[in-house]
Motif scaffolding. Sequence first.
Motif, PDB file in Angstrom:
ATOM      1  N   PHE A 111       0.826  -1.216   0.000  1.00  0.00           N
ATOM      2  CA  PHE A 111       0.000   0.000   0.000  1.00  0.00           C
ATOM      3  C   PHE A 111       0.859   1.264   0.000  1.00  0.00           C
ATOM      4  O   PHE A 111       0.491   2.275  -0.610  1.00  0.00           O
ATOM      5  N   ASN A 112       2.018   1.224   0.645  1.00  0.00           N
ATOM      6  CA  ASN A 112       2.874   2.406   0.744  1.00  0.00           C
ATOM      7  C   ASN A 112       3.822   2.575  -0.427  1.00  0.00           C
ATOM      8  O   ASN A 112       4.629   3.505  -0.433  1.00  0.00           O
ATOM      9  N   GLU A 113       3.779   1.648  -1.418  1.00  0.00           N
ATOM     10  CA  GLU A 113       4.677   1.777  -2.562  1.00  0.00           C
ATOM     11  C   GLU A 113       4.418   3.062  -3.351  1.00  0.00           C
ATOM     12  O   GLU A 113       5.346   3.692  -3.862  1.00  0.00           O
ATOM     13  N   GLN A 114       3.152   3.482  -3.453  1.00  0.00           N
ATOM     14  CA  GLN A 114       2.838   4.674  -4.226  1.00  0.00           C
ATOM     15  C   GLN A 114       3.369   5.934  -3.551  1.00  0.00           C
ATOM     16  O   GLN A 114       3.630   6.941  -4.219  1.00  0.00           O
ATOM     17  N   PHE A 115       3.579   5.853  -2.238  1.00  0.00           N
ATOM     18  CA  PHE A 115       4.106   7.013  -1.537  1.00  0.00           C
ATOM     19  C   PHE A 115       5.628   6.984  -1.442  1.00  0.00           C
ATOM     20  O   PHE A 115       6.249   8.007  -1.169  1.00  0.00           O
ATOM     21  N   ASN A 116       6.225   5.847  -1.621  1.00  0.00           N
ATOM     22  CA  ASN A 116       7.678   5.744  -1.558  1.00  0.00           C
ATOM     23  C   ASN A 116       8.357   6.179  -2.848  1.00  0.00           C
ATOM     24  O   ASN A 116       9.568   6.416  -2.853  1.00  0.00           O
ATOM     25  N   ASP A 117       7.624   6.271  -3.926  1.00  0.00           N
ATOM     26  CA  ASP A 117       8.211   6.682  -5.197  1.00  0.00           C
ATOM     27  C   ASP A 117       8.409   8.188  -5.195  1.00  0.00           C
ATOM     28  O   ASP A 117       7.442   8.961  -5.172  1.00  0.00           O
ATOM     29  N   ARG A 118       9.666   8.637  -5.214  1.00  0.00           N
ATOM     30  CA  ARG A 118       9.982  10.061  -5.166  1.00  0.00           C
ATOM     31  C   ARG A 118      10.202  10.668  -6.544  1.00  0.00           C
ATOM     32  O   ARG A 118      10.549  11.837  -6.646  1.00  0.00           O
ATOM     33  N   ASN A 119      10.049   9.916  -7.597  1.00  0.00           N
ATOM     34  CA  ASN A 119      10.272  10.407  -8.941  1.00  0.00           C
ATOM     35  C   ASN A 119       9.032  11.169  -9.398  1.00  0.00           C
ATOM     36  O   ASN A 119       7.999  10.574  -9.725  1.00  0.00           O
ATOM     37  N   VAL A 120       9.116  12.503  -9.418  1.00  0.00           N
ATOM     38  CA  VAL A 120       7.971  13.329  -9.772  1.00  0.00           C
ATOM     39  C   VAL A 120       8.191  14.058 -11.091  1.00  0.00           C
ATOM     40  O   VAL A 120       7.425  14.953 -11.448  1.00  0.00           O
ATOM     41  N   THR A 121       9.246  13.702 -11.824  1.00  0.00           N
ATOM     42  CA  THR A 121       9.546  14.413 -13.072  1.00  0.00           C
ATOM     43  C   THR A 121       8.583  14.066 -14.187  1.00  0.00           C
ATOM     44  O   THR A 121       8.455  14.813 -15.157  1.00  0.00           O
ATOM     45  N   GLY A 122       7.912  12.975 -14.073  1.00  0.00           N
ATOM     46  CA  GLY A 122       7.031  12.576 -15.159  1.00  0.00           C
ATOM     47  C   GLY A 122       5.744  13.367 -15.218  1.00  0.00           C
ATOM     48  O   GLY A 122       5.158  13.529 -16.294  1.00  0.00           O
ATOM     49  N   ASP A 123       5.253  13.862 -14.112  1.00  0.00           N
ATOM     50  CA  ASP A 123       3.964  14.537 -14.071  1.00  0.00           C
ATOM     51  C   ASP A 123       4.097  16.054 -13.995  1.00  0.00           C
ATOM     52  O   ASP A 123       3.081  16.751 -13.921  1.00  0.00           O
ATOM     53  N   TYR A 124       5.288  16.589 -13.964  1.00  0.00           N
ATOM     54  CA  TYR A 124       5.489  18.026 -13.824  1.00  0.00           C
ATOM     55  C   TYR A 124       6.208  18.565 -15.046  1.00  0.00           C
ATOM     56  O   TYR A 124       6.950  17.845 -15.731  1.00  0.00           O
ATOM     57  N   TYR A 125       5.999  19.820 -15.335  1.00  0.00           N
ATOM     58  CA  TYR A 125       6.712  20.486 -16.434  1.00  0.00           C
ATOM     59  C   TYR A 125       7.193  21.837 -15.932  1.00  0.00           C
ATOM     60  O   TYR A 125       6.587  22.450 -15.029  1.00  0.00           O
ATOM     61  N   LEU A 126       8.269  22.298 -16.501  1.00  0.00           N
ATOM     62  CA  LEU A 126       8.877  23.556 -16.106  1.00  0.00           C
ATOM     63  C   LEU A 126       8.186  24.724 -16.791  1.00  0.00           C
ATOM     64  O   LEU A 126       7.835  24.662 -17.978  1.00  0.00           O
ATOM     65  N   VAL A 127       7.978  25.790 -16.040  1.00  0.00           N
ATOM     66  CA  VAL A 127       7.355  27.002 -16.556  1.00  0.00           C
ATOM     67  C   VAL A 127       8.457  27.956 -16.998  1.00  0.00           C
ATOM     68  O   VAL A 127       9.446  28.162 -16.277  1.00  0.00           O
ATOM     69  N   ASP A 128       8.278  28.517 -18.170  1.00  0.00           N
ATOM     70  CA  ASP A 128       9.269  29.441 -18.720  1.00  0.00           C
ATOM     71  C   ASP A 128       9.130  30.798 -18.028  1.00  0.00           C
ATOM     72  O   ASP A 128       8.239  31.598 -18.357  1.00  0.00           O
ATOM     73  N   ILE A 129       9.961  31.066 -17.056  1.00  0.00           N
ATOM     74  CA  ILE A 129       9.935  32.304 -16.277  1.00  0.00           C
ATOM     75  C   ILE A 129      11.225  33.066 -16.547  1.00  0.00           C
ATOM     76  O   ILE A 129      12.327  32.496 -16.487  1.00  0.00           O
ATOM     77  N   GLU A 130      11.081  34.337 -16.848  1.00  0.00           N
ATOM     78  CA  GLU A 130      12.255  35.162 -17.079  1.00  0.00           C
ATOM     79  C   GLU A 130      13.023  35.367 -15.782  1.00  0.00           C
ATOM     80  O   GLU A 130      12.441  35.399 -14.685  1.00  0.00           O
ATOM     81  N   ASP A 131      14.302  35.529 -15.932  1.00  0.00           N
ATOM     82  CA  ASP A 131      15.142  35.788 -14.769  1.00  0.00           C
ATOM     83  C   ASP A 131      14.822  37.160 -14.189  1.00  0.00           C
ATOM     84  O   ASP A 131      14.542  38.125 -14.917  1.00  0.00           O
ATOM     85  N   TYR A 132      14.861  37.254 -12.879  1.00  0.00           N
ATOM     86  CA  TYR A 132      14.591  38.518 -12.221  1.00  0.00           C
ATOM     87  C   TYR A 132      15.736  39.494 -12.490  1.00  0.00           C
ATOM     88  O   TYR A 132      16.915  39.116 -12.439  1.00  0.00           O
ATOM     89  N   PRO A 133      15.418  40.739 -12.778  1.00  0.00           N
ATOM     90  CA  PRO A 133      16.491  41.717 -13.056  1.00  0.00           C
ATOM     91  C   PRO A 133      17.301  42.001 -11.805  1.00  0.00           C
ATOM     92  O   PRO A 133      16.773  42.037 -10.694  1.00  0.00           O
ATOM     93  N   THR A 134      18.565  42.215 -12.043  1.00  0.00           N
ATOM     94  CA  THR A 134      19.474  42.489 -10.921  1.00  0.00           C
ATOM     95  C   THR A 134      19.961  43.933 -10.894  1.00  0.00           C
ATOM     96  O   THR A 134      20.222  44.479  -9.827  1.00  0.00           O
ATOM     97  N   ASP A 135      20.091  44.564 -12.041  1.00  0.00           N
ATOM     98  CA  ASP A 135      20.557  45.948 -12.066  1.00  0.00           C
ATOM     99  C   ASP A 135      19.391  46.898 -12.296  1.00  0.00           C
ATOM    100  O   ASP A 135      18.265  46.488 -12.607  1.00  0.00           O
ATOM    101  N   GLY A 136      19.653  48.185 -12.185  1.00  0.00           N
ATOM    102  CA  GLY A 136      18.610  49.188 -12.309  1.00  0.00           C
ATOM    103  C   GLY A 136      18.033  49.304 -13.702  1.00  0.00           C
ATOM    104  O   GLY A 136      16.819  49.503 -13.875  1.00  0.00           O
ATOM    105  N   TRP A 137      18.877  49.198 -14.745  1.00  0.00           N
ATOM    106  CA  TRP A 137      18.395  49.308 -16.119  1.00  0.00           C
ATOM    107  C   TRP A 137      17.457  48.160 -16.491  1.00  0.00           C
ATOM    108  O   TRP A 137      16.434  48.363 -17.159  1.00  0.00           O
TER     109      TRP A 137
END
Length: 208
Positions: A6-32
């Motif tokens: 029963f706990n096998e479904q909770f022991n699997d830590r591989n979550v890369t299959g169901d998630y996707y990365l969101v394209d987010i721009e890098d936060y600006p660091t300088d004033g310009w």
Amino acid sequence: MNNEHFNEQFNDRNVTGDYYLVDIEDYPTDGWAKFKRVVKRTLRGELFVGLGVVLREMIKFNTHTVKYPLEKMPIGPRYRAVHQMKRLWESDTERCIGCGLCEKICISNCIRIDTKLDENSRKEVTEYSINLGRCIFCGYCAEVCPELAITHGGEYENASDQREHFTMYQDMLTPLDQMKAGKQVEFEGFGAITPHEDERVKKTPLAY
């Protein structure tokens, strides 16, 4: 099914299959870079859309603002606000018989009642107070009253500069002038008078 299977479904830590990365721009660091981000967001029109909504609501003539305290929202007849003590519609005397059930059932322990026997050996209420600072307006006192003597009114403005804000019996009791004018609010249900009752009921010679 054992616990390990029963706990096998909770022991699997591989979550890369169901998630996707969101394209987010890098936060600006300088004033310009920060300035360019502000200009980009401004020219995109998001700021003007919000300002347009505000201006549209401001120029509307059908405003929903209530000019309190000159205007108040309507309250239902069953609203549980500050208590009211009722009189007998027939003889204008108090309905309260001093049974003390409201004091016993009060779960916030805010009702105090003292009684004595009058010259006719009948119980008379000498002191009745409700601490509105402790009251939670549950309505148990009104439900348990056998004489329908205590109800909840529509007066919800009970602010006070004192922590112990008491309401005395005479302050809750219906004034005689309002009682004679027929302004005492009655509730539908057991014990309530019916319409046009004053044309049918005759006063008894007894004062109760």
